[in-house]
Design an enzyme around this catalytic site. Structure first.
Site, PDB file in Angstrom:
ATOM      1  N   ASP A  38      -4.571  15.383  -1.136  1.00  0.00           N
ATOM      2  CA  ASP A  38      -4.875  14.080  -1.702  1.00  0.00           C
ATOM      3  C   ASP A  38      -6.384  13.890  -1.860  1.00  0.00           C
ATOM      4  O   ASP A  38      -7.143  14.020  -0.897  1.00  0.00           O
ATOM      5  CB  ASP A  38      -4.318  12.984  -0.790  1.00  0.00           C
ATOM      6  CG  ASP A  38      -4.067  11.680  -1.521  1.00  0.00           C
ATOM      7  OD1 ASP A  38      -4.932  11.300  -2.339  1.00  0.00           O
ATOM      8  OD2 ASP A  38      -3.024  11.065  -1.292  1.00  0.00           O
ATOM      9  N   HIS A  97      -2.439  13.017  -4.963  1.00  0.00           N
ATOM     10  CA  HIS A  97      -1.771  11.745  -4.721  1.00  0.00           C
ATOM     11  C   HIS A  97      -0.635  11.480  -5.705  1.00  0.00           C
ATOM     12  O   HIS A  97      -0.826  11.515  -6.927  1.00  0.00           O
ATOM     13  CB  HIS A  97      -2.807  10.621  -4.813  1.00  0.00           C
ATOM     14  CG  HIS A  97      -2.348   9.320  -4.247  1.00  0.00           C
ATOM     15  ND1 HIS A  97      -1.983   9.168  -2.920  1.00  0.00           N
ATOM     16  CD2 HIS A  97      -2.180   8.096  -4.822  1.00  0.00           C
ATOM     17  CE1 HIS A  97      -1.632   7.919  -2.707  1.00  0.00           C
ATOM     18  NE2 HIS A  97      -1.728   7.245  -3.843  1.00  0.00           N
TER      19      HIS A  97
END
Length: 316
Positions: free
Chosen positions: A243, A299
């Site tokens: 992420d 993400h």
């Protein structure tokens, strides 16, 4: 005396008997329900989107809704819209006080007749911690499983980037967060400030945060929060291992920066929230109710194969 017919729609069997034979009618119904072909109605699903998204974007929540409906025929899926239009829904993900949003959702769920026997929930990014607030504050109707996909349960300390067309909005928000996240006006009018967690200024965070510090029991203990979240059957947390949007990514598993610095992180199990069990997560962990899932990728990047294997089982 006239005869009655009980029809078992699942198997197609017919049972004919005297109307007065209530016991036999009951037995026939039991046989229908116990037949191997009987299937219960799918548990409804409530979805809450992330920052800058909307309930019905065909490339995000709309696609997820269709994917769930393909995998679980007959399921009722409610993708939450906060506002009177899709545009307002998107804007509210930036500028509508989170406590007002949670209150709005609680009322909407309570009035929805299709959810009264319970529902599962699935939050994407900030929608994950927002749905957790629903679980803690509004136990009726009952939330069965909570699935947080990239949710920031210990908040964020950084705003690295934003997707697509809303990047200019994010640039402005980044500047505000860096210089005034804990002012009263910003807290009440900027969603991301309400889960901004500054590990270098923990006292200011606890005293000024109007949302995250409250639902994480860092202001005062609210026994109903602890009792209500433990009503969950499963609390599933998905962390994106690569992420680049969430800082730190450990927050997606309830970890965060160690207090007083912004480089070393601690896990949920190492945190005082867990050791003191202020929210009941330690008890839930020992009972096998906490599920931690890691997925390679940035993400909210996943495919249907991964989703089917890892998420669908918690919706059945």
């Amino acid at each position: 005396m006239a005869a009655s017919v009980v029809q078992c729609h699942v198997t197609g069997r017919k049972w004919t008997m005297a109307a007065s034979s209530i016991a036999l009618v009951f037995a026939a119904l039991v046989l229908c329900l116990c037949d191997g072909q009987y299937e219960a109605e799918p548990v409804p699903l409530v979805i809450w989107h992330g920052m800058g998204d909307s309930c019905c974007n065909p490339f995000s929540m709309g696609a997820v809704k269709k994917m769930v409906e393909r995998q679980i025929p007959g399921i009722y899926v409610l993708s939450l819209r906060i506002g009177n239009s899709i545009t307002e829904d998107m804007k509210n993900s930036f500028f509508l006080n989170v406590n007002e949003q949670v209150d709005f959702v609680c009322k909407e769920l309570a009035l929805n007749s299709l959810l009264q026997n319970g529902y599962n929930s699935m939050g994407f990014s900030q929608g994950g911690q927002f749905l957790r607030a629903v679980a803690q504050r509004c136990p009726s109707p009952r939330m069965k499983n909570l699935i947080s996909i990239g949710g920031q349960h210990q908040g964020v300390y950084g705003f690295p980037r934003c997707p697509g067309e809303i990047s200019k909005i994010c640039d402005q928000i980044r500047k505000v967060l860096n210089f005034g996240a804990y002012t009263r006006y910003v807290q009440e009018h900027l969603v991301q400030a309400e889960y901004w967690h500054d590990p270098l200024n923990e006292d200011e965070y606890r005293n000024s945060s109007i949302f995250l510090a409250d639902i994480n029991q860092e202001k005062q203990l609210n026994n109903s929060y602890k009792n209500n979240i433990q009503l969950l059957e499963k609390f599933v947390m998905v962390k994106f291992l690569n992420d680049t949007m969430v800082d730190p990514p450990d927050t997606e598993w309830f970890g965060f920066y160690q207090s007083g610095q912004s480089s070393k992180t601690v896990t949920l199990q190492e945190s005082t929230l867990y050791t003191d069990d202020r929210l009941g997560l330690r008890e839930m962990d020992k009972a096998g109710k906490l599920v931690f899932i890691g997925v390679e990728g940035d993400h909210l990047q996943f495919n249907e194969e991964w989703f089917t294997k890892n998420i669908i089982p918690f919706l059945l």
